[in-house]
Design a protein around this motif. Structure first.
Motif, short mmCIF file in Angstrom:
data_model
loop_
_atom_site.label_atom_id
_atom_site.label_comp_id
_atom_site.label_asym_id
_atom_site.label_seq_id
_atom_site.Cartn_x
_atom_site.Cartn_y
_atom_site.Cartn_z
N ASP A 45 87.41 76.47 -29.13
CA ASP A 45 88.33 75.94 -30.15
C ASP A 45 89.78 76.13 -29.73
OD1 ASP A 45 86.16 75.21 -31.61
OD2 ASP A 45 86.30 76.84 -33.07
N GLU A 46 90.11 77.31 -29.23
CA GLU A 46 91.49 77.59 -28.82
C GLU A 46 91.91 76.67 -27.68
OE1 GLU A 46 91.64 81.68 -27.82
OE2 GLU A 46 91.29 82.38 -29.89
N HIS A 47 91.01 76.40 -26.76
CA HIS A 47 91.32 75.54 -25.62
C HIS A 47 91.58 74.09 -26.08
CE1 HIS A 47 91.26 73.90 -21.56
NE2 HIS A 47 90.35 73.01 -21.96
N LEU A 48 90.78 73.61 -27.03
CA LEU A 48 90.92 72.23 -27.50
C LEU A 48 92.18 72.03 -28.34
CD1 LEU A 48 87.21 71.46 -28.47
CD2 LEU A 48 88.49 70.51 -26.54
N LYS A 49 92.64 73.09 -29.03
CA LYS A 49 93.81 72.95 -29.88
C LYS A 49 95.12 72.99 -29.10
CE LYS A 49 91.62 74.94 -33.99
NZ LYS A 49 91.58 76.07 -34.93
N SER A 90 80.03 87.50 -26.76
CA SER A 90 79.13 86.98 -27.79
C SER A 90 79.26 85.46 -27.90
CB SER A 90 79.44 87.62 -29.14
OG SER A 90 80.73 87.21 -29.59
N PHE A 91 78.26 84.81 -28.50
CA PHE A 91 78.31 83.37 -28.69
C PHE A 91 79.47 82.98 -29.60
CE2 PHE A 91 73.69 84.02 -27.85
CZ PHE A 91 73.65 83.33 -26.64
N ASP A 92 79.75 83.81 -30.60
CA ASP A 92 80.87 83.51 -31.51
C ASP A 92 82.20 83.58 -30.75
OD1 ASP A 92 79.35 83.84 -34.35
OD2 ASP A 92 78.67 85.35 -32.92
N TRP A 93 82.33 84.52 -29.83
CA TRP A 93 83.55 84.62 -29.01
C TRP A 93 83.70 83.39 -28.12
CZ3 TRP A 93 83.90 84.92 -23.62
CH2 TRP A 93 85.17 85.25 -23.11
N MET A 94 82.59 82.91 -27.54
CA MET A 94 82.63 81.71 -26.71
C MET A 94 83.09 80.50 -27.52
SD MET A 94 79.07 82.03 -24.58
CE MET A 94 78.61 83.54 -23.74
N LEU A 95 82.55 80.36 -28.74
CA LEU A 95 82.92 79.22 -29.57
C LEU A 95 84.39 79.27 -29.96
CD1 LEU A 95 81.70 76.72 -30.90
CD2 LEU A 95 81.14 78.11 -32.89
N ILE A 146 82.29 69.15 -30.42
CA ILE A 146 81.94 70.16 -29.42
C ILE A 146 81.29 71.37 -30.09
CG2 ILE A 146 82.93 71.80 -27.78
CD1 ILE A 146 84.87 69.64 -26.94
N GLN A 147 81.81 71.77 -31.25
CA GLN A 147 81.16 72.86 -31.99
C GLN A 147 79.72 72.50 -32.32
OE1 GLN A 147 83.64 73.47 -35.42
NE2 GLN A 147 84.85 75.07 -34.46
N GLY A 148 79.52 71.27 -32.77
CA GLY A 148 78.17 70.83 -33.13
C GLY A 148 77.23 70.83 -31.94
N PHE A 149 77.67 70.26 -30.82
CA PHE A 149 76.81 70.21 -29.63
C PHE A 149 76.56 71.61 -29.06
CE2 PHE A 149 78.31 65.69 -29.26
CZ PHE A 149 77.05 65.12 -29.42
N PHE A 150 77.55 72.50 -29.19
CA PHE A 150 77.38 73.87 -28.71
C PHE A 150 76.26 74.57 -29.50
CE2 PHE A 150 78.41 78.42 -28.98
CZ PHE A 150 78.48 78.76 -27.64
N LEU A 151 76.29 74.43 -30.82
CA LEU A 151 75.27 75.06 -31.67
C LEU A 151 73.90 74.43 -31.44
CD1 LEU A 151 77.33 75.38 -34.97
CD2 LEU A 151 76.58 77.24 -33.49
#
Length: 315
Positions: free
Chosen positions: A310-314, A301-306, A15-20
């Protein structure tokens, strides 16, 4: 790895990869006016490369350390030949043309080859830091730091020596073979100055060449090793280190934010005032990021969204 289920870990990486990659595609759509839709969606900018780096790092990490190192070196040294082959054959073979479009793209700022090698090497050096954090001992921290610094110095020396075995330390019309590096184009601003002022360009400054990659990684490792030692091992709270951390935490947002000011730089500023103007520009961006983080918690920010993803998936 090991702290959360493997499936969850894999989903986070994907998901991180597809987001970027999605951010990179949006950026291409906005900035690429030379191609038509849908070709203008595809282009290897830094965001697309970072997205694919997530996939590369996740799967290459399954190999042992020396195998990863060998794969990274192979990518660096075989890339010029592979790209030359694709460049020459793309006009005569439709399959090669498709491969060239995917691997190089219409906007090859950070193309898959050779920059995938940095993703591969990052798993080697990142593992050193991860081990020292896991072991949480002074001996492990010093060992990891020494390893990073030694590898960084080794790569830097290799990058400085390679030009003497390649096309020469300085690239000029006499020793530069355009067929060897068909994807390289000179920086436009240099063309505005007479040849008596800039008679040639150092090989190490040409993006995509082996010497450029070795020096880039070498310098990066030396900086990372030194900053990691001072901030995380010595626990020094220095303003300069805090500023670097601030830029690192907002690197994705910073990529988009800086393009608001790029028209002030591109082929407008004389070389003599470029450096002081650049320093003032970096200071201004750092101050704006600091205010954004302190009073708005970096929202949205985009970093905040990412981080929220991550927090939701964990959970």
């Amino acid at each position: 790895m090991g702290r959360i289920p493997e499936r969850t870990n894999r989903n986070i990486v994907l998901i991180q990869g597809f987001f970027l990659i999605s951010l990179g595609i949006v950026f291409n759509l906005i900035t690429n006016s030379s191609s038509h839709f849908p070709q203008n969606l595809w282009g290897w900018n830094i965001l697309v490369l970072l997205g694919f780096s997530q996939f590369i790092s996740y799967y290459i990490f399954k190999l042992v350390r020396w195998a990863r190192f060998a794969v990274g070196l192979s990518i660096i040294f075989f890339t010029p030949g592979i790209r030359e082959f694709l460049f020459i054959g793309k006009d005569h073979n439709p399959i090669l043309n498709i491969i060239y479009f995917i691997v190089v793209s219409p906007i090859p700022t950070f193309s898959l080859l050779p920059y995938a090698s940095i993703s591969v090497f990052s798993t080697v050096f990142g593992e050193f830091i991860y081990e020292s954090i896991t072991l949480d001992s002074d001996t492990a921290n010093l060992h990891s730091t020494n390893s990073i610094l030694k590898y960084g110095m080794f790569l830097l020396i290799c990058g400085l020596l390679l030009p003497f075995f390649d096309v020469g330390f300085v690239i000029t019309g006499e020793n530069f073979d355009s067929l060897m590096y068909p994807f390289i184009d000179a920086i436009p601003i240099l063309k505005a100055y007479p040849t008596t002022f800039i008679s040639g360009i150092l090989t190490i400054l040409y993006a995509g060449t082996p010497s450029y990659l070795f020096i880039s990684m070498g310098v990066a490792l030396l900086i990372i090793g030194r900053k990691y030692y001072r901030k995380d091992i010595l626990q020094k709270n220095i303003l300069k280190l805090n500023i670097i951390s601030l830029f690192g935490k907002h690197s994705i947002t910073l990529f988009f934010l800086q393009f608001i000011f790029l028209p002030l730089f591109y082929q407008i500023l004389p070389l003599l005032i470029f450096i002081p103007f650049l320093i003032a520009y970096i200071v201004l961006l750092g101050f704006l990021l600091y205010l954004w983080q302190k009073y708005l918690n970096s929202i949205p920010s985009f970093d905040w969204m990412l981080n929220k993803v991550d927090e939701h998936l964990k959970k």
